[in-house]
Scaffold this active site. Structure first.
Site, PDB file in Angstrom:
ATOM      1  N   GLU A 174       0.800  -1.230   0.000  1.00 15.68           N
ATOM      2  CA  GLU A 174       0.000   0.000   0.000  1.00 15.68           C
ATOM      3  C   GLU A 174       0.834   1.283   0.000  1.00 15.68           C
ATOM      4  OE1 GLU A 174      -2.667  -0.446   3.316  1.00 15.68           O
ATOM      5  OE2 GLU A 174      -3.809  -2.016   2.324  1.00 15.68           O
TER       6      GLU A 174
ATOM      7  N   GLU B 133      -5.554 -10.944  -1.876  1.00 12.06           N
ATOM      8  CA  GLU B 133      -6.368 -10.911  -0.654  1.00 12.06           C
ATOM      9  C   GLU B 133      -7.854 -10.881  -0.999  1.00 12.06           C
ATOM     10  OE1 GLU B 133      -5.106  -7.782   2.040  1.00 12.06           O
ATOM     11  OE2 GLU B 133      -3.028  -7.949   1.401  1.00 12.06           O
TER      12      GLU B 133
HETATM   13  C1  GLA Z   1      -4.611  -4.890   4.120  1.00  7.99           C
HETATM   14  C2  GLA Z   1      -3.415  -5.754   4.491  1.00  7.99           C
HETATM   15  C3  GLA Z   1      -3.838  -7.074   5.063  1.00  7.99           C
HETATM   16  C4  GLA Z   1      -4.914  -6.918   6.131  1.00  7.99           C
HETATM   17  C5  GLA Z   1      -6.054  -6.080   5.602  1.00  7.99           C
HETATM   18  C6  GLA Z   1      -7.106  -5.826   6.648  1.00  7.99           C
HETATM   19  O1  GLA Z   1      -5.254  -5.386   3.000  1.00  7.99           O
HETATM   20  O2  GLA Z   1      -2.589  -5.973   3.373  1.00  7.99           O
HETATM   21  O3  GLA Z   1      -2.728  -7.714   5.631  1.00  7.99           O
HETATM   22  O4  GLA Z   1      -4.349  -6.343   7.270  1.00  7.99           O
HETATM   23  O5  GLA Z   1      -5.553  -4.823   5.173  1.00  7.99           O
HETATM   24  O6  GLA Z   1      -7.830  -6.990   6.911  1.00  7.99           O
END
Ligand code: GLA
Length: 388
Positions: free
Chosen positions: A197, A303
């Site tokens: 991020e 994710e």
């Molecule tokens: C971001 C992070 C993850 C997790 C999410 C919240 O996507 O990369 O590791 O902490 O936030 O669930």
């Protein structure tokens, strides 16, 4: 389709952490749920929110077939796609959950344990006990581990955030962290989210790293990771980069600039946390995969979860399944898309990414039974053929 008829992986009866959960609508017998999903297909076709042109591939069309398909792990292997689950390692103590994860997926991402606050809780003091156990567990089950993540503005130790750093001091600490962690797992963790991020909506994020070190901390982190393990795949992971828009464009410029300076970036991670109210776009996903691929980068969905309102209706689950089918299809049909990780093994996994009234973004219900989403991913993979 030439795929052999089969059923989803055997899942043992609910036990351990599942057994105290209150019954929900989706715990109706699987046949009733499946019948509802099929009956609602036509309704969903008229109401689903994403824009799919009629000229799209059948796998993107909002209809469902009931053709039985091989288990996900076999289908993904056939298509050359890695499938993973974001997990909490402590939940693997539940044998039913461990069986579900190891029989369905080929990759694991520990949701927290590789983050800075856990791997280097005090300056220069590293703790790999939990991560070492998990890596050994994954390898014993023929699974890959994604290292998530080396550099992020969250889940950092207090000492890192609260020290009034000089540039040289923080650079030295960042270098030590990245190199110590990657070197420790050299040859055992084959893929790292090096920076997580780094972009806000359209610019470089303000955080301790960029404020003290400037934008070059990103290139440095990738170079140090590469020096520590030249064979590891190094990923820049982010949200809001799975469709064209300001965030994607800022990220695209960032990675293009890194590549122009010969920074060893191998790929981009698309987190893809979504909800039914804010669903992903299959065509948007296809467009960004192609754009990153044209730079010579791979793309990994890292994710993925599409949260549904709680408790979900059968229509919600059908819409979720359709979206998963589209995403699986797009990823499996693009040579640049290496893998697809779902953020949770089953719906009992704690997921802090959603507001309380939204959740259940995985392929299995809280008792470990396959949801329509599981079948959606099967269908997406089964339909796909790798082509640019
Ligand atoms: C971001 C992070 C993850 C997790 C999410 C919240 O996507 O990369 O590791 O902490 O936030 O669930």
């Amino acid at each position: 389709m030439s795929d052999q008829p089969s059923t989803p992986p055997p899942v043992r009866p609910a036990q351990g952490r599942h057994r105290h959960r209150a019954p929900r609508t989706r715990r109706l017998p699987a046949l009733i749920v499946a019948a509802c999903v099929l009956a609602l297909g036509a309704f969903v076709a008229g109401t689903q929110a994403i824009d799919l042109s009629s000229g799209g591939h059948p796998a993107l069309a909002p209809t469902f077939t009931s053709v039985p398909l091989p288990p996900l792990r076999a289908l993904a292997a056939r298509r050359g796609v890695i499938t993973g689950a974001g997990i909490n390692a402590r939940l693997l103590a539940d044998p039913a959950y461990a069986h579900l994860v190891t029989s369905t997926f080929t990759s694991m991402t520990e949701k927290n344990a590789f983050k800075w606050m856990f791997t280097e809780p005090s300056p220069g003091v590293f703790d790999f006990r939990q991560t070492d156990r998990l890596v050994a567990y994954a390898h014993a089950h023929g699974m890959r581990i994604r290292g998530h993540t080396l550099v992020w503005h969250r889940e950092d130790p207090g000492w890192l955030l609260n020290t009034p750093w000089t540039r040289a001091g923080l650079r030295q600490v960042l270098r030590r962290h990245v190199m110590t962690v990657v070197r420790h797992f050299r040859g055992r963790v084959v893929e790292w989210d090096v920076v997580n991020e780094p972009i806000t909506s359209r610019a470089l994020r303000h955080d301790v790293f960029s404020d003290v070190l400037g934008p070059h901390y990103i290139a440095d982190a990738f170079r140090w990771a590469h020096a520590a393990d030249p064979s590891a795949r190094l990923i820049l992971n982010d949200y809001a980069n799975d469709r064209p828009g300001p965030h994607f464009r800022a990220e695209y410029r960032l990675v293009r600039g890194l590549l122009a300076r010969h920074v060893p970036v191998d790929g981009v991670g698309l987190q893809m946390h979504h909800t039914l109210a804010n669903p992903p776009s299959a065509y948007g996903l296809l467009a960004v995969i192609r754009k990153f691929a044209a730079l010579g980068l791979s793309v990994e969905i890292t994710e993925l979860d599409i949260g549904v309102p709680l408790p979900p209706t059968a229509e919600d689950l059908a819409r979720q399944a359709l979206l998963y089918r589209q995403i699986a299809y797009v990823c499996a049909s693009q040579p640049a898309c290496t893998g697809l990780t779902f953020w949770g093994g089953d719906d009992a996994d704690p997921n802090r990414g959603f507001p309380a009234e939204v959740g259940d973004g995985t392929l299995f219900d809280a008792a470990g039974r396959p949801k329509p989403a599981y079948n959606g991913v099967q269908q997406g993979f089964a339909r796909a053929t790798r082509r640019p």
